[in-house]
Design an enzyme around this catalytic site. Structure first.
Site, PDB file in Angstrom:
ATOM      1  N   SER A 166       0.689  -1.195  -0.115  1.00 19.85           N
ATOM      2  CA  SER A 166      -0.072  -0.290  -0.343  1.00 19.85           C
ATOM      3  C   SER A 166       1.176   1.431  -0.063  1.00 19.85           C
ATOM      4  CB  SER A 166      -1.631   0.362   1.235  1.00 19.85           C
ATOM      5  OG  SER A 166      -1.859  -0.891   0.892  1.00 19.85           O
ATOM      6  N   GLY A 167       0.869   2.067  -0.549  1.00 21.03           N
ATOM      7  CA  GLY A 167       1.177   4.016  -0.500  1.00 21.03           C
ATOM      8  C   GLY A 167       0.789   4.139  -1.274  1.00 21.03           C
ATOM      9  N   HIS A 168       1.068   3.440  -2.823  1.00 21.44           N
ATOM     10  CA  HIS A 168       0.958   3.959  -4.230  1.00 21.44           C
ATOM     11  C   HIS A 168      -0.361   3.994  -4.856  1.00 21.44           C
ATOM     12  CE1 HIS A 168       4.359   1.935  -3.818  1.00 21.44           C
ATOM     13  NE2 HIS A 168       4.390   1.186  -3.519  1.00 21.44           N
TER      14      HIS A 168
ATOM     15  N   ASP B  55       7.630  -8.977  -3.775  1.00 18.24           N
ATOM     16  CA  ASP B  55       6.438  -9.395  -4.707  1.00 18.24           C
ATOM     17  C   ASP B  55       6.793 -10.311  -5.583  1.00 18.24           C
ATOM     18  OD1 ASP B  55       5.853  -6.876  -3.890  1.00 18.24           O
ATOM     19  OD2 ASP B  55       4.899  -6.041  -5.320  1.00 18.24           O
TER      20      ASP B  55
ATOM     21  N   HIS C 143       9.530   3.774  -2.999  1.00 18.26           N
ATOM     22  CA  HIS C 143       9.881   2.687  -2.052  1.00 18.26           C
ATOM     23  C   HIS C 143      10.884   4.374  -1.077  1.00 18.26           C
ATOM     24  CE1 HIS C 143       8.388  -0.171  -4.132  1.00 18.26           C
ATOM     25  NE2 HIS C 143       7.611  -0.195  -3.608  1.00 18.26           N
TER      26      HIS C 143
END
Lengths: 331, 331
Positions: B54-56, B109, B218
């Site tokens: 998350s965060g994108h 990932d 990131h």
């Protein structure tokens, strides 16, 4: 101050040049600072013109297109468009049925749109002006007699745009816009101040543990400084503040806009929306349509605003109508 | 650190709760952290699954819907989704024709999607994995063997999603996704670092007059620190860097994504787009489709990325195909 600009002086022209390149389906006059659809409206269609200072993107140029505005006039950053600019827009989009000016309530905007309306009338263009003043934070502010116009602008432009597309008269479109404004209330809070490029430093100082409750979209002071708290508490206070000024009854459906002020990422805005949704449910108020994102911004300010519009079946039908603009697009 | 959150620990669940409330047309399993369309795909349709930390946002959940993804698996902030989560998504959307995993090239990932693919295969779900590695900044990085996957993810998800919607086979959809990745190059620069809520301070220190060239989503280090300059110079360097790695010829049409990293307002992104457009024109490269906005973000990082995808007629047709997701919507 680090910003992706060339110079503060060329910022608006540079952004419009990029906007024109990104949206070749719109007509952008960088010199005159007027954005219109590619073709004049069909004869008999009421035209909608809005505008205001730059720094609130995608408002207003991002809302030009079928189903929404006919023209937008971006001023300098946080500065009203000049009367000649608004007049040029009105001339460009009048199709014989008249033009509605949608004006956010800031003294400069009100004065310049009024002057443009008078000049347009002298040229035989019939104009109606609708003032947007949805922000419940303060009764008067730095740049405003009366309440400020903020997030409701999007809802007014979307629904009045849809009605104009359907062939409604000048009076009908203006009346609907005023009605939607009257059915809307907004409130905003800021975690950080915006930095106007020509100034080069944040508009106000806000310590690491404080927020500004009721901030305006140019960083105008709100109601008070308050301690930073978890978003559950902040959202609850914002919901209570908006509802206290609204005449919503349990069971009323609303359109909800959870709007970022430019520097707040979407992840956080969804957290805000979840809290707003839950608090409204406790009051028996049902969100039937929503938008979550950065729509009515204040440069790089971190924070959010909440706008609630009471929505009857007619209004929902206008909201759901097709729209094809850079920032809002559905069919 | 001031953020609109409750606690770092509940951030992803709170955001998914809000996402579910805002998009009732999607199915959101907050517990399992899987977002899918409301109904399983029609029998015989290839399913597309993506995911990542998350965060994108809006990547990836904001791209779930007709014409794009069938499912998204959001991990914790900047943390890969776990194999069980990806497996649950694959199970939920397999309609007998197989599932394509679209995986950004980050070690975690890659490992977790591979494990999920093996588990899915054991259950009889056929899976193809396509790695996205468009970022030309570095050959290996903190969290990557090989190049990082960034902005091209959006272009791959859009076009492969359109092809799957038309009934193409598993091999055809996977091949197209790999082809679009190979036709794409990206590069990003940061003006500020992102602040991960659980960490509470910016990921790196960047003086007021410096930027990070080639930053990752990131906050991974890029190629070098560089002095802050007018956007004309920054955009020119980014364009040269992307073109130097690309095999574009004069006259080639491209899809261009000028993407904000989360904290950069739209006004500045349009200035960037104008500069990119002008520099590409000097090289004889024509932007035939574009997106300008915050799509593949890094929390509250200020900065932008540029992605260029060489686009033949087939790819443009897939790009233009209808899409109906929270973040991309056209018809």
């Amino acid at each position: 101050m680090k910003k992706l600009i060339n110079t503060p002086e060329t910022l608006v022209a540079d952004a419009l040049t990029g906007f024109a390149a990104a949206h070749p389906g719109l007509a952008v006059d960088v010199e005159a600072r007027v954005v219109t659809r590619s073709a004049r409206p069909a004869a008999g269609k009421v035209a909608l013109v809005s505008g205001g200072g730059s720094g609130h993107e995608p408002l207003h140029a991002g809302f030009v297109g079928p189903g929404m505005l006919d023209a937008a006039c971006p001023g300098e950053v946080f500065t009203s468009p000049v009367p000649d600019q608004v007049l040029a827009a009105a001339r460009a989009v009048d199709a014989g049925a008249g033009v509605v000016f949608l004006v956010k309530n800031y003294s400069g905007d009100v004065m310049n749109f009024r002057l443009a309306a008078e000049l347009a009338a002298e040229e035989g263009v019939e104009v109606r002006q609708v003032l947007i003043d949805d922000d419940v934070a303060v009764e008067d502010s730095t740049w405003t007699a009366g309440r400020r116009g903020t997030g409701a602008t999007l809802v007014v432009e979307k629904t009045a745009g849809a009605l104009a597309e359907r062939g409604a008269s000048l009076e009908e479109v203006a009346a609907l816009a005023a009605e939607v404004n009257a059915a809307s209330r907004s409130f905003a809070l800021a975690l950080t101040a915006a930095t106007v490029p020509a100034v080069g430093r944040p508009g106000f100082d806000l310590p690491e543990d404080e927020i500004e409750m009721g901030v305006g979209i140019h960083g105008e002071p709100g109601r008070r400084r308050a301690p930073m708290r978890p978003v559950r508490e902040l959202a609850a206070e914002v919901v209570e503040t908006v509802l206290a000024d609204h005449d919503l009854s349990p069971g009323d459906p609303v359109i909800a806009l959870v709007n970022g002020l430019g520097g707040t990422p979407l992840l956080e805005l969804y957290v805000v929306f979840g809290e707003v949704h839950a608090r409204l449910a406790e009051h028996g108020v049902t969100i039937v349509r929503s938008l979550v994102g950065n729509y009515v911004t204040s440069l790089d300010m971190a924070g959010f605003s909440l706008t609630l519009t009471r929505a009857d079946a007619r209004l929902l039908d206008l909201w759901d109508a097709p729209v094809d603009t850079p920032a809002l697009r559905w069919s």
